[in-house]
Design a protein around this motif. Structure first.
Motif, PDB file in Angstrom:
ATOM      1  N   GLN A  39      33.143  49.621 106.214  1.00 54.03           N
ATOM      2  CA  GLN A  39      34.247  48.974 105.512  1.00 54.03           C
ATOM      3  C   GLN A  39      33.742  48.077 104.386  1.00 54.03           C
ATOM      4  N   VAL A 135      44.085  69.457 103.763  1.00 57.59           N
ATOM      5  CA  VAL A 135      44.892  68.275 103.477  1.00 57.59           C
ATOM      6  C   VAL A 135      44.879  67.420 104.732  1.00 57.59           C
ATOM      7  N   MET A 137      45.797  65.239 107.905  1.00 54.29           N
ATOM      8  CA  MET A 137      46.929  65.418 108.799  1.00 54.29           C
ATOM      9  C   MET A 137      47.845  64.201 108.826  1.00 54.29           C
ATOM     10  N   ASP A 138      47.321  63.028 108.525  1.00 59.13           N
ATOM     11  CA  ASP A 138      48.126  61.810 108.565  1.00 59.13           C
ATOM     12  C   ASP A 138      49.069  61.799 107.363  1.00 59.13           C
ATOM     13  N   PRO A 139      50.397  61.737 107.631  1.00 62.91           N
ATOM     14  CA  PRO A 139      51.326  61.809 106.501  1.00 62.91           C
ATOM     15  C   PRO A 139      51.174  60.636 105.523  1.00 62.91           C
ATOM     16  N   TYR A 140      50.547  59.550 105.935  1.00 62.22           N
ATOM     17  CA  TYR A 140      50.451  58.393 105.053  1.00 62.22           C
ATOM     18  C   TYR A 140      49.117  58.287 104.338  1.00 62.22           C
ATOM     19  N   ARG A 141      48.171  59.066 104.773  1.00 62.23           N
ATOM     20  CA  ARG A 141      46.871  58.990 104.122  1.00 62.23           C
ATOM     21  C   ARG A 141      46.702  60.244 103.289  1.00 62.23           C
ATOM     22  N   ALA A 186      48.243  55.233 100.188  1.00 56.25           N
ATOM     23  CA  ALA A 186      48.626  53.828 100.319  1.00 56.25           C
ATOM     24  C   ALA A 186      47.459  52.895 100.004  1.00 56.25           C
ATOM     25  N   ASP A 187      46.255  53.432  99.943  1.00 53.89           N
ATOM     26  CA  ASP A 187      45.066  52.618  99.733  1.00 53.89           C
ATOM     27  C   ASP A 187      44.543  52.741  98.302  1.00 53.89           C
TER      28      ASP A 187
END
Lengths: 317, 169
Positions: A39, A135, A137-141, A186-187
């Motif tokens: 991180q 692609v 799998m997480d709809p937000y990432r 989102a990031d």
């Protein structure tokens, strides 16, 4: 029921080394350290590169269902549809070619003017077409995997475009593949400027494929619905002047310091199957100055040599 | 019983874990998005498969292997390294501590245990993603727990059949 299990339960479970508890605790601690280092720093980037290269076959396998589906739907699309698509593409090509003819002239003019101003040309026209093979799998990432990597000279942070605008940037380039993060993640944030008024700001992804947010625009700024946002070139990540998004809504609440502005990406974020990777190498200021100085001495000597011919040194290709 | 090590067949174990990773990574088909526009129903695959092998063959599959597969998922899914490993290690740890009891549980109770462990993992993910600033809707973390619990009564007999018919030891 228990009899169906293997019978060597009476053997000591862990005859050698650390106990189960110790190993579990150590692994958890190690994971926490890994998370912290990953991180806060870029130090694990080489590790990630090696691991991504090693796991490339898994990416391919995971993409198999959609690959097969696309292949099947391509194979089954009717003759009629294909003809229609063909017509459309031909028409588009004609239009684009006409536009390109004008572009060529403009490009030459721009190059000459830049040469006259002795400013370094940052226009890099090298692009490579890559295919999206997976692609997230997480709809937000919003991350994707591409089938081009270090072997094709892809580098970390390389801009990603489609035919309509900026799509994202490369996160990690592995040997034969690379992962990229989309501008709608989102990031993700991208420096943009308003094409009409020139106001600079930053556009953030929201995790929704058709919404971006511009949270740092003061209420009194000249921005309105329908404005085109283009890359500003600040941050030296994206080349300047590529379309990013169109402003869809501007809400001004004068009790708040900033307006609430949403925009829609111009790139077809969810529909692209092929993307363009653009080369926009950072130009080191020191190297640039050195190169310029070298160019100048060359120009001087060239001027000396060519004084009789009286030909413009810069300009003609 | 003494020569188990010579012809212990292990590939179905590792293959099933790999398939679980693949199922996690495979993008959802287009119709899924139109059918369930804003709800994440995709079950968690790797955790229940790890849980199964940890209670069935604790001497073959332990926290170290679970950690490696967690790392594999981290690398292939493009998240932070270590994002999935803690939850998996804790789950396999608990499964191994109580494997004799857990084997005797009926499906329903096992499903509850799997659900609790999945919940723990999702809480950890929520916390990690929140701390690193890539948080999406909290709802999206917890709906998969329910589908994972519903999956268990299908997954358990399947893996059991695989283990017994292929003599995985």
């Amino acid at each position: 029921m228990a009899t169906a299990y293997s019978q060597n339960d009476d053997k000591p479970l862990f005859p050698r080394g650390l106990s189960l508890n110790a190993r579990a605790i150590l692994l958890c601690l190690f994971s926490v350290i890994l998370l912290g280092v990953d991180q806060r720093t870029d130090q694990l980037q080489p590790v990630r590169r090696v691991l991504s290269t090693a796991t490339y076959p898994i990416d391919i396998l995971a993409a198999m269902p959609s690959t097969v589906w696309n292949w099947a739907s391509d194979g089954l699309s009717s003759r009629n549809e294909l003809q229609k698509e063909n017509e459309q593409i031909k028409r588009q090509l004609l239009l684009q070619n006409a536009r390109l003819q004008r572009m060529d002239a403009l490009y030459e003019e721009n190059r000459r003017l830049r040469a006259l101003l002795k400013s370094s040309s940052r226009l890099q026209s090298d692009v490579l077409v890559a295919e999206i093979i997976a692609v997230d799998m997480d709809p937000y990432r919003h991350t994707i995997t591409l089938n081009k990597g270090l072997a094709h000279k892809i580098y970390d942070g390389q801009p990603l475009l489609d035919a309509y605008g900026v799509l994202g940037q490369v996160n990690t380039a592995a040997a034969m593949s690379s992962t990229a993060v989309l501008i709608t993640d989102a990031d993700h944030a991208i420096p943009v400027s308003n094409n009409r008024s020139g106001i600079r700001t930053v556009a953030y992804g929201t995790g929704k494929p058709d919404v971006m947010l511009l949270p740092h625009v003061p209420n009194h700024s000249d921005i309105k619905q329908g404005d085109l946002l283009v890359t500003s070139g600040l941050g030296e990540r994206f080349p300047a002047g590529y379309p990013v998004a169109i402003v869809t809504e501007v809400k001004r609440d004068y009790g708040q310091p900033f307006a609430t502005i949403t925009a829609k990406p111009t790139a077809h974020v969810t529909e692209s199957r092929h993307v363009l990777l653009a080369w926009h190498q950072l130009i080191d200021p020191a190297a640039e100055a050195a190169a310029e100085a070298a160019a100048e001495t060359q120009t001087d000597s060239a001027e000396e040599a060519q004084t009789e011919t009286d030909k413009p040194v810069l300009g003609q290709p | 019983m003494s020569d188990h090590g010579h012809h212990s067949r292990q590939w179905p174990l590792w293959t099933s874990l790999l398939v679980a990773v693949l199922f996690t990574l495979t993008p959802a088909p287009d119709w899924y998005g139109t059918l369930f526009p804003d709800i994440n129903l995709r079950p968690i695959w790797l955790l229940p498969v790890c849980f199964y092998w940890a209670i069935a063959l604790p001497q073959r599959f332990s926290v170290g292997s679970a950690w490696l597969f967690g790392l594999l998922l981290d690398v292939t899914s493009g998240g932070l390294l270590g994002r999935h490993t803690i939850g998996l290690v804790i789950s396999v740890w608990i499964a191994q501590r109580f494997y004799l009891q857990l084997r005797q549980f009926p499906f329903g109770q096992q499903a509850i245990v799997v659900g609790l462990l999945a919940m723990l993992q999702q809480l950890l993910l929520l916390w990690i993603d929140g701390a690193t600033g890539v948080l999406s809707k909290p709802m999206h973390y917890f709906t998969p727990v329910i589908t994972t619990m519903m999956l268990w009564p299908l997954l358990f007999p399947l893996l059991r059949k695989l283990r017994i018919s292929l003599h995985v030891r």
